[in-house]
Scaffold this active site. Structure first.
Site, PDB file in Angstrom:
ATOM      1  N   ARG A  46       0.855  -1.192   0.000  1.00 37.62           N
ATOM      2  CA  ARG A  46       0.000   0.000   0.000  1.00 37.62           C
ATOM      3  C   ARG A  46       0.891   1.243   0.000  1.00 37.62           C
ATOM      4  O   ARG A  46       0.648   2.211  -0.703  1.00 37.62           O
ATOM      5  CB  ARG A  46      -0.944   0.008   1.213  1.00 37.62           C
ATOM      6  CG  ARG A  46      -1.646   1.356   1.388  1.00 37.62           C
ATOM      7  CD  ARG A  46      -2.850   1.340   2.341  1.00 37.62           C
ATOM      8  NE  ARG A  46      -2.726   0.440   3.461  1.00 37.62           N
ATOM      9  CZ  ARG A  46      -1.955   0.661   4.531  1.00 37.62           C
ATOM     10  NH1 ARG A  46      -1.252   1.761   4.644  1.00 37.62           N
ATOM     11  NH2 ARG A  46      -1.902  -0.240   5.497  1.00 37.62           N
ATOM     12  N   TYR A  98     -16.834  17.691 -13.206  1.00 35.61           N
ATOM     13  CA  TYR A  98     -17.374  16.336 -13.336  1.00 35.61           C
ATOM     14  C   TYR A  98     -18.453  16.083 -12.274  1.00 35.61           C
ATOM     15  O   TYR A  98     -18.287  16.443 -11.109  1.00 35.61           O
ATOM     16  CB  TYR A  98     -16.210  15.350 -13.179  1.00 35.61           C
ATOM     17  CG  TYR A  98     -16.596  13.900 -13.191  1.00 35.61           C
ATOM     18  CD1 TYR A  98     -17.061  13.302 -14.353  1.00 35.61           C
ATOM     19  CD2 TYR A  98     -16.492  13.127 -12.041  1.00 35.61           C
ATOM     20  CE1 TYR A  98     -17.421  11.973 -14.363  1.00 35.61           C
ATOM     21  CE2 TYR A  98     -16.841  11.785 -12.051  1.00 35.61           C
ATOM     22  CZ  TYR A  98     -17.301  11.217 -13.210  1.00 35.61           C
ATOM     23  OH  TYR A  98     -17.659   9.901 -13.224  1.00 35.61           O
ATOM     24  N   ASP A 170      -8.141  19.526 -12.853  1.00 33.05           N
ATOM     25  CA  ASP A 170      -8.462  18.191 -13.376  1.00 33.05           C
ATOM     26  C   ASP A 170      -8.165  18.235 -14.876  1.00 33.05           C
ATOM     27  O   ASP A 170      -8.866  18.898 -15.640  1.00 33.05           O
ATOM     28  CB  ASP A 170      -9.946  17.893 -13.097  1.00 33.05           C
ATOM     29  CG  ASP A 170     -10.367  16.506 -13.589  1.00 33.05           C
ATOM     30  OD1 ASP A 170      -9.735  15.986 -14.533  1.00 33.05           O
ATOM     31  OD2 ASP A 170     -11.348  15.961 -13.044  1.00 33.05           O
ATOM     32  N   LYS A 195      -9.832   7.458 -18.654  1.00 29.33           N
ATOM     33  CA  LYS A 195     -10.235   8.028 -19.931  1.00 29.33           C
ATOM     34  C   LYS A 195      -9.064   7.938 -20.935  1.00 29.33           C
ATOM     35  O   LYS A 195      -8.664   6.847 -21.281  1.00 29.33           O
ATOM     36  CB  LYS A 195     -10.736   9.452 -19.702  1.00 29.33           C
ATOM     37  CG  LYS A 195     -11.656   9.596 -18.479  1.00 29.33           C
ATOM     38  CD  LYS A 195     -12.984   8.867 -18.614  1.00 29.33           C
ATOM     39  CE  LYS A 195     -13.766   8.758 -17.319  1.00 29.33           C
ATOM     40  NZ  LYS A 195     -14.014   9.997 -16.594  1.00 29.33           N
TER      41      LYS A 195
HETATM   42  C1  LIG Z   1     -14.399  10.316 -15.223  1.00 25.93           C
HETATM   43  C2  LIG Z   1     -13.933  11.581 -14.639  1.00 25.93           C
HETATM   44  C3  LIG Z   1     -13.591  11.689 -13.281  1.00 25.93           C
HETATM   45  C4  LIG Z   1     -13.755  10.534 -12.319  1.00 25.93           C
HETATM   46  O1  LIG Z   1     -12.849   9.539 -12.591  1.00 25.93           O
HETATM   47  P1  LIG Z   1     -13.126   7.960 -12.270  1.00 25.93           P
HETATM   48  O2  LIG Z   1     -11.890   7.313 -12.767  1.00 25.93           O
HETATM   49  O3  LIG Z   1     -14.361   7.580 -13.010  1.00 25.93           O
HETATM   50  O4  LIG Z   1     -13.307   7.865 -10.794  1.00 25.93           O
HETATM   51  C5  LIG Z   1     -13.099  12.882 -12.825  1.00 25.93           C
HETATM   52  N1  LIG Z   1     -12.968  13.955 -13.647  1.00 25.93           N
HETATM   53  C6  LIG Z   1     -13.302  13.900 -14.952  1.00 25.93           C
HETATM   54  C7  LIG Z   1     -13.141  15.108 -15.797  1.00 25.93           C
HETATM   55  C8  LIG Z   1     -13.798  12.715 -15.488  1.00 25.93           C
HETATM   56  O5  LIG Z   1     -14.153  12.683 -16.783  1.00 25.93           O
END
Ligand SMILES: *Cc1c(COP(=O)(O)O)cnc(C)c1O
Length: 379
Positions: A46, A98, A170, A195
């Site tokens: 971890r 998001y 982000d 993504k």
């Molecule tokens: C999908 C997404 C998240 C969340 O990520 P997960 O891997 O699904 O937990 C956060 N920010 C953006 C812009 C996203 O598209």
């Protein structure tokens, strides 16, 4: 090293013990300590795992940071970053972040005494006006989801610095291929690596990167204490995906431009949201801070046209949530990703019932445009 070389040779590009060019999956939860109390490099997985570390050093390189951290999901990365703050601290967040981030903020973090103001971070005066004596950070996305709004990263970071606040971006939609927020003055970058970074719709993962030593130390502590780490198998899979990010993004960009041009000349389309649209509000800023415009396009059908019928008529493009995969994915935010937002607020934010979000994949032009065309013919 230039970016595409870094994708392949950045981080730890070779396993030191064997010379393996693909870092092995170290599927071990603990490590033999040869001397009692000697603080070995590896002790418990971890806290640290060699496969995960290779990924963490890679993303740090790609974002021009000094330390990277890998988490079990983008949401877990965002949670760990918000955990840097304490009860009574105030954070300014973008009004188009998001949906899961809003849920985390409103349903979880507020219960722990964190305070938030939601603002349109494109408007610098509004950002500055939202700063309170207990404000500690500004958090936003650019481009946003699903309306692809562009915030001037350097300008917000400058306001933050002047008030001794941290800036957090982000960077999921842009990816480090197109945009490096740390280089523009931001303190922490987070990613849903699920993504574009993973890129093949086969792994859920999150990343955080910083170039601030104190933040890095605190994030390492939180990553280990909260424990939402990415396992070695998923770390390996994600690294494998990242290696082709450059190759994929070049085709993503090419196809997105083709789809944009097609939609632009389609009289059933009322509105298109795409950062590469020269007429869009954020175009000049996007051009200044991004190397490419990404491959997310949102568009509105003419009023009265049936969005449901349109997306259900597609044969190749998958009707699905998520984005950034090799396959084109389409969705209707009002019904899917943004359904949790009350309709009234959704409409205020410009997310109409006719709005469709398309993540343009790597298919051949004829097939991609052909599929869109036959679905348009049905409405
Ligand atoms: C999908 C997404 C998240 C969340 O990520 P997960 O891997 O699904 O937990 C956060 N920010 C953006 C812009 C996203 O598209």
């Amino acid at each position: 090293m230039k970016f595409n070389t870094k994708l392949i040779h950045g981080g730890i590009s070779e396993d030191k013990t064997t010379g393996a060019v693909s870092i092995p999956v170290y599927r071990s939860s603990t490590f033999h300590q040869h001397e009692l109390g000697a603080q070995p490099k590896w002790e418990y997985a971890r806290t640290g795992n060699p496969t995960r570390q290779a990924l963490e050093e890679l993303i740090a390189d790609l974002e021009n940071g000094t330390r990277g951290f890998a988490f079990a999901s983008g949401s877990a990365a965002i949670h760990a970053v918000f955990s840097l703050f304490s009860s009574g601290d105030h954070i300014i967040i973008g009004n188009d972040v998001y949906g899961g981030t809003f849920r985390l903020v409103n349903k979880v973090l507020k219960r722990f005494g964190l305070e938030f103001s939601v603002v349109d971070t494109r408007d610098l005066q509004t950002v500055e006006a939202a700063i309170q004596p207990n404000t500690k950070a500004i958090y936003f996305e650019t481009p946003t989801n699903p309306l692809l709004k562009i915030t001037d990263i350097a300008a917000v970071a400058k306001i933050a610095k002047a008030h001794d606040l941290k800036t957090i971006v982000d960077n999921t939609f842009a990816t480090p291929y197109n945009q490096n927020p740390l280089t523009l003055g931001v303190d922490i970058v987070v990613h849903s690596a699920t993504k574009y970074l993973g890129g093949h719709s086969d792994v859920v993962a999150g990343l955080a990167v910083t170039n601030d030593e104190k933040i890095a130390e605190d994030l390492a502590f939180l990553q280990n204490s909260i424990g939402s780490v990415l396992g070695p198998d998923d770390s390996w899979l994600l690294m494998r995906g990242i290696k082709t990010l450059g190759a994929r993004m070049r085709i993503h960009h090419e196809n997105a431009k083709l789809v944009y041009d097609y939609l632009e000349n389609n009289d059933k389309v009322a509105k298109i949201y795409y950062p590469g649209n020269p007429e869009s509000v954020g175009y000049d800023i996007a051009k200044k801070q991004m190397r490419g415009f990404g491959a997310m396009i949102s568009f509105e059908l003419n009023e009265g046209l049936d969005a449901k019928k349109f997306v259900e008529s597609l044969q190749l493009i998958d009707l699905a949530e998520s984005l950034g995969g090799i396959e084109s994915l389409i969705e209707v935010p009002a019904v899917m990703t943004h359904a949790a937002i009350p309709r009234e607020i959704r409409l205020q934010n410009g997310i109409t019932d006719e709005l469709i979000r398309l993540s343009v994949g790597l298919e051949d032009e004829e097939d991609l445009l052909g599929d869109l065309k036959q679905a348009f013919d049905k409405i």
